[in-house]
Design an enzyme around this catalytic site. Structure first.
Site, PDB file in Angstrom:
ATOM      1  N   THR A  13       6.022  -3.869  -3.420  1.00  0.00           N
ATOM      2  CA  THR A  13       4.558  -3.930  -3.398  1.00  0.00           C
ATOM      3  C   THR A  13       3.999  -3.064  -4.517  1.00  0.00           C
ATOM      4  O   THR A  13       4.637  -2.090  -4.924  1.00  0.00           O
ATOM      5  CB  THR A  13       3.986  -3.470  -2.045  1.00  0.00           C
ATOM      6  N   ASN A  15       0.703  -2.204  -3.972  1.00  0.00           N
ATOM      7  CA  ASN A  15      -0.469  -1.735  -3.235  1.00  0.00           C
ATOM      8  C   ASN A  15      -0.119  -0.373  -2.611  1.00  0.00           C
ATOM      9  O   ASN A  15       0.771  -0.286  -1.763  1.00  0.00           O
ATOM     10  CB  ASN A  15      -0.802  -2.786  -2.163  1.00  0.00           C
ATOM     11  N   GLY A  17      -1.635   1.585  -0.512  1.00  0.00           N
ATOM     12  CA  GLY A  17      -1.850   1.725   0.938  1.00  0.00           C
ATOM     13  C   GLY A  17      -0.709   1.108   1.724  1.00  0.00           C
ATOM     14  O   GLY A  17      -0.184   1.701   2.675  1.00  0.00           O
ATOM     15  N   ASP A  45       3.555 -14.201  -9.509  1.00  0.00           N
ATOM     16  CA  ASP A  45       2.388 -14.949  -9.046  1.00  0.00           C
ATOM     17  C   ASP A  45       2.610 -15.379  -7.604  1.00  0.00           C
ATOM     18  O   ASP A  45       3.678 -15.891  -7.262  1.00  0.00           O
ATOM     19  CB  ASP A  45       2.180 -16.197  -9.906  1.00  0.00           C
ATOM     20  N   ASP A  74       3.346  -9.721   2.823  1.00  0.00           N
ATOM     21  CA  ASP A  74       2.136 -10.429   2.421  1.00  0.00           C
ATOM     22  C   ASP A  74       1.239 -10.456   3.638  1.00  0.00           C
ATOM     23  O   ASP A  74       1.686 -10.779   4.741  1.00  0.00           O
ATOM     24  CB  ASP A  74       2.418 -11.847   1.921  1.00  0.00           C
ATOM     25  N   SER A  75      -0.005 -10.073   3.432  1.00  0.00           N
ATOM     26  CA  SER A  75      -0.861  -9.856   4.589  1.00  0.00           C
ATOM     27  C   SER A  75      -2.290 -10.189   4.251  1.00  0.00           C
ATOM     28  O   SER A  75      -2.627 -10.449   3.093  1.00  0.00           O
ATOM     29  CB  SER A  75      -0.740  -8.397   5.037  1.00  0.00           C
ATOM     30  N   LYS A 181      -2.670   3.719  13.988  1.00  0.00           N
ATOM     31  CA  LYS A 181      -2.699   2.366  13.434  1.00  0.00           C
ATOM     32  C   LYS A 181      -1.305   1.740  13.393  1.00  0.00           C
ATOM     33  O   LYS A 181      -1.129   0.598  13.809  1.00  0.00           O
ATOM     34  CB  LYS A 181      -3.315   2.360  12.030  1.00  0.00           C
ATOM     35  N   HIS A 194      -0.774  -5.203  12.724  1.00  0.00           N
ATOM     36  CA  HIS A 194      -0.015  -6.397  12.363  1.00  0.00           C
ATOM     37  C   HIS A 194       1.291  -6.029  11.667  1.00  0.00           C
ATOM     38  O   HIS A 194       2.351  -6.553  11.958  1.00  0.00           O
ATOM     39  CB  HIS A 194      -0.881  -7.290  11.462  1.00  0.00           C
TER      40      HIS A 194
HETATM   41  P1  ITT Z   1       1.255  -6.587  -3.118  1.00  0.00           P
HETATM   42  O1  ITT Z   1       1.185  -8.091  -3.257  1.00  0.00           O
HETATM   43  O2  ITT Z   1       1.700  -5.886  -4.358  1.00  0.00           O
HETATM   44  O3  ITT Z   1       2.026  -6.158  -1.904  1.00  0.00           O
HETATM   45  P2  ITT Z   1      -1.573  -6.880  -2.544  1.00  0.00           P
HETATM   46  O4  ITT Z   1      -2.671  -5.908  -2.258  1.00  0.00           O
HETATM   47  O5  ITT Z   1      -1.825  -7.910  -3.608  1.00  0.00           O
HETATM   48  O6  ITT Z   1      -0.257  -6.043  -2.869  1.00  0.00           O
HETATM   49  P3  ITT Z   1      -1.481  -9.015  -0.591  1.00  0.00           P
HETATM   50  O7  ITT Z   1      -1.418 -10.071  -1.607  1.00  0.00           O
HETATM   51  O8  ITT Z   1      -0.581  -9.130   0.615  1.00  0.00           O
HETATM   52  O9  ITT Z   1      -1.161  -7.586  -1.208  1.00  0.00           O
HETATM   53  O10 ITT Z   1      -2.986  -8.866  -0.139  1.00  0.00           O
HETATM   54  C1  ITT Z   1      -3.315  -8.438   1.137  1.00  0.00           C
HETATM   55  C2  ITT Z   1      -4.675  -7.767   1.140  1.00  0.00           C
HETATM   56  O11 ITT Z   1      -5.144  -7.765   2.501  1.00  0.00           O
HETATM   57  C3  ITT Z   1      -4.538  -6.323   0.717  1.00  0.00           C
HETATM   58  O12 ITT Z   1      -4.954  -6.138  -0.615  1.00  0.00           O
HETATM   59  C4  ITT Z   1      -5.408  -5.571   1.701  1.00  0.00           C
HETATM   60  O13 ITT Z   1      -6.624  -5.279   1.166  1.00  0.00           O
HETATM   61  C5  ITT Z   1      -5.587  -6.502   2.872  1.00  0.00           C
HETATM   62  N1  ITT Z   1      -4.807  -5.936   3.962  1.00  0.00           N
HETATM   63  C6  ITT Z   1      -3.532  -6.233   4.304  1.00  0.00           C
HETATM   64  N2  ITT Z   1      -3.107  -5.418   5.277  1.00  0.00           N
HETATM   65  C7  ITT Z   1      -4.129  -4.590   5.538  1.00  0.00           C
HETATM   66  C8  ITT Z   1      -4.287  -3.506   6.419  1.00  0.00           C
HETATM   67  O14 ITT Z   1      -3.304  -3.070   7.192  1.00  0.00           O
HETATM   68  N3  ITT Z   1      -5.465  -2.887   6.429  1.00  0.00           N
HETATM   69  C9  ITT Z   1      -6.461  -3.283   5.623  1.00  0.00           C
HETATM   70  N4  ITT Z   1      -6.388  -4.263   4.747  1.00  0.00           N
HETATM   71  C10 ITT Z   1      -5.217  -4.918   4.702  1.00  0.00           C
END
Ligand code: ITT
Length: 208
Positions: A13, A15, A17, A45, A74-75, A181, A194
């Site tokens: 990831t 991200n 967070g 992508d 992926d979330s 959480k 989740h």
């Molecule tokens: P990676 O693909 O690099 O993992 P990303 O941020 O692009 O990072 P996603 O494509 O899975 O990840 O996007 C999911 C978005 O949904 C993410 O940017 C968050 O803002 C939101 N999200 C997912 N889980 C969350 C959570 O536990 N709390 C708040 N927002 C969440």
């Protein structure tokens, strides 16, 4: 029972967070985790049409590039009045600037425009994928349902956490500690988020 995960893995990831939560979830298992960012891996992508497909793309790409088992999530947040949007586009709704307050406000405006009655229902989904360099794959999914809260409350967590209040709770994810959480209850009961719920399934399958 799935394939057992051990040794060193990549958390696929970019991200921050999510990375923090995924590291915290793995910490009790003695697995050494290095992030895709630390290894300088690119971001593939996300071209699949569902969460599981995008998690697989991220895990496969990192496993191949690093020649190590890779763990991806992926979330997203799915709003019932919006037919499941933003869903797999949750990150994209925040734009280049990653402005989740703007994304939460867009949700508020779009739901208001539908005339939907409150409470506005929503759920988070997390699809987890583990992929080994030999191509073996294990996948898991978790979900938590709740209400949308506007204005958003709290500054903990990341992304859409301040506008989501899980069922059975008085506070949003943005007002909860990390332990509340996504902590894994020691008594074996169900975790709240989740991602933690998906991780409980992963732990039963691949870390037991
Ligand atoms: P990676 O693909 O690099 O993992 P990303 O941020 O692009 O990072 P996603 O494509 O899975 O990840 O996007 C999911 C978005 O949904 C993410 O940017 C968050 O803002 C939101 N999200 C997912 N889980 C969350 C959570 O536990 N709390 C708040 N927002 C969440």
């Amino acid at each position: 029972m799935g394939r057992r995960l051990s040794g060193k893995i990549v958390i696929a990831t970019h991200n921050a967070g999510k990375l923090r939560e995924m590291r915290e979830l793995l910490a009790p298992y003695g697995i050494e985790a290095v992030s895709a960012g630390e290894l300088g891996l690119g971001e593939p992508d996300e071209t699949a049409s569902d969460f599981a497909g995008n998690a697989l793309i991220k895990a496969q790409s990192a496993a191949k590039a690093a020649n190590l088992p890779a763990f991806a999530d992926d979330s997203g947040l799915c709003v019932e009045a919006l037919g499941g949007a933003p869903g797999i586009l949750s990150a994209r709704w925040a734009g280049e600037a990653k402005d989740f307050y703007a994304a939460m406000d867009r949700i508020r405006r779009e739901v208001e425009a539908t005339g939907a009655k409150k409470p506005w229902r929503a759920y988070f989904i997390s699809a987890l994928a583990l992929c080994w360099p030999d191509g073996h794959v294990e996948q898991f999914e978790g979900r938590v349902d709740g209400d949308l809260v506007f204005p958003p409350m709290g500054t903990a967590g990341f992304g859409y956490d301040p506008c989501f209040r899980p069922d059975g709770h008085e506070r949003t994810f943005g007002e909860m500690t990390a332990e509340e959480k996504h902590g894994i209850p020691a008594d074996g009961s169900r975790a709240l988020s989740h991602r933690a719920r998906a991780f409980q399934a992963l732990a039963r399958g691949c870390l037991a």
